[in-house]
Design an enzyme around this catalytic site. Sequence first.
Site, PDB file in Angstrom:
ATOM      1  N   LYS A 155       0.848  -1.200   0.000  1.00  0.00           N
ATOM      2  CA  LYS A 155       0.000   0.000   0.000  1.00  0.00           C
ATOM      3  C   LYS A 155       0.877   1.242   0.000  1.00  0.00           C
ATOM      4  O   LYS A 155       1.861   1.319   0.745  1.00  0.00           O
ATOM      5  CB  LYS A 155      -0.905  -0.028   1.228  1.00  0.00           C
ATOM      6  CG  LYS A 155      -1.890   1.121   1.322  1.00  0.00           C
ATOM      7  CD  LYS A 155      -2.783   0.919   2.549  1.00  0.00           C
ATOM      8  CE  LYS A 155      -3.781   2.047   2.727  1.00  0.00           C
ATOM      9  NZ  LYS A 155      -4.683   1.798   3.867  1.00  0.00           N
ATOM     10  N   SER A 211      -9.266   1.856   2.943  1.00  0.00           N
ATOM     11  CA  SER A 211      -8.523   2.655   1.984  1.00  0.00           C
ATOM     12  C   SER A 211      -7.510   1.847   1.176  1.00  0.00           C
ATOM     13  O   SER A 211      -6.862   2.383   0.267  1.00  0.00           O
ATOM     14  CB  SER A 211      -7.783   3.775   2.725  1.00  0.00           C
ATOM     15  OG  SER A 211      -6.841   3.229   3.641  1.00  0.00           O
ATOM     16  N   SER A 216      -9.390  -0.315   7.152  1.00  0.00           N
ATOM     17  CA  SER A 216      -8.839  -0.048   5.825  1.00  0.00           C
ATOM     18  C   SER A 216      -8.255  -1.255   5.109  1.00  0.00           C
ATOM     19  O   SER A 216      -8.066  -1.215   3.905  1.00  0.00           O
ATOM     20  CB  SER A 216      -7.766   1.051   5.909  1.00  0.00           C
ATOM     21  OG  SER A 216      -8.359   2.286   6.203  1.00  0.00           O
TER      22      SER A 216
END
Length: 452
Positions: A64, A141, A165
């Site tokens: 990420k 996210s 997330s």
Amino acid sequence: MTTVTASTDLHDRVEEAVERSRRASDAVDGKLGVFVTPLHDEALEAHRNHPRQGPLTGVTLGVKDVIFESSAPTTAQSRVALAAWPEGQPEATVISRLKRAGAVVVGKTATMEYALGVQDGTGPGPVSRNPWNTDRWAGGSSSGSGSGVMTGCFDAAIATDTTGSLRIPAAYTGATGLKATRGRVPTTGTYPLAPSLDTVGPIAGSVDLCARLLQVMAGPDPDGDPFAAAEPVGDWIAALDADVAGLRIGVDTLEAHADAGVDPAQPAVFERALRDLDGLGVRRSTVEVPAYPLLNVVGNVLMLAEAHEIHHDSLVRDWARYGRGARWVFAAGESITSRDYLRAQRLRDALARQVQALFDEFDVLVTPTCHLGAPVLDGMHPLDPSTYLGSMHTTAWSVTGHPVAVVPIGFTEDGLPLSMSIVGPHWREDRVIAVASAFQRLTDHHRRRPAV
């Protein structure tokens, strides 16, 4: 001769894994928005220069893009971060540990700006889409992480989780996610969102690989993360084969708190998953998570207040550089007073003790992860999140800090993945992994893949 053969096998295995990742990425990334920065060439060069053999040799990873990795700048998918990129930033502790164990990073994956807000196209980088239906959100996210795992762009992704997330994208894309107890995995080398809630964990196609990754990632980091605990690392590989017969499981359907609605198929899909658990010999009872709405309020107050404090000066200086979704959500923290924040922290401690007390009666808790499938991207608005946040159930476990595995259990009426959360006591990842693994040995939900 044996050494040469082993070295050749290692080389071939890694090269094949990276090229397999490249082929999948070439096929789907333009449709799904998985990567901010693909790193296949860099991965091959790093392997050829410094081959590493270990328990994760040949495992490809997406990282990420809020987690620092040495092959490329970490952009947080933000113009603000790009403008202030700290040259020479040390690599995140968890990434260095995974590389030493043989894992290969093949790209930085798409996120929401600084891991918050809505991917509305006003920031840099791609808007991630769900591989089961490209009109739908991949979850946030860690958006690109879930889509990339489910389409073979990489074997697993390393993501962050502040109030869901990594668990939400895992649930929405049909992947498996594992959030350890807060403090189990160091967050050193990540852009913070809300430091008292932030965690780092894996998303993969099964809890088996999640456990193998966690085994390497976990452990104290006294020189880096002040929240990283000194708790001994468990044997989570052994937990994968543990017998779960006789375990006491408390179930809360959370339907009373599904404020955005319930998909018509969800109750039956969840009940079928519970019957599968019954088939493993567990002892199931109903339970009510105490003060559940208040847990969500506390989580939102803490996250918005801490995120606003981190970004306050940048918002004042660089408002226009933030994407619309991010700046609106970050600015919302301005309304939270110091009294609100301190009261939320006190409530957090009291509520966490109440939830922990449930584990005197139960070995694990089971709830839906979301009552709805992934929302339509065009219907999401940063100032009206009720249509998609109201039926997600991840924030509470971030507030209490408990370990959680999310595993797929079936599909909505329109073919989108549904998931359940398996929650354990503090520091008992072994129980969570054991139940998730036994469920996945019995079922095939985690083996299903979208046809993009």
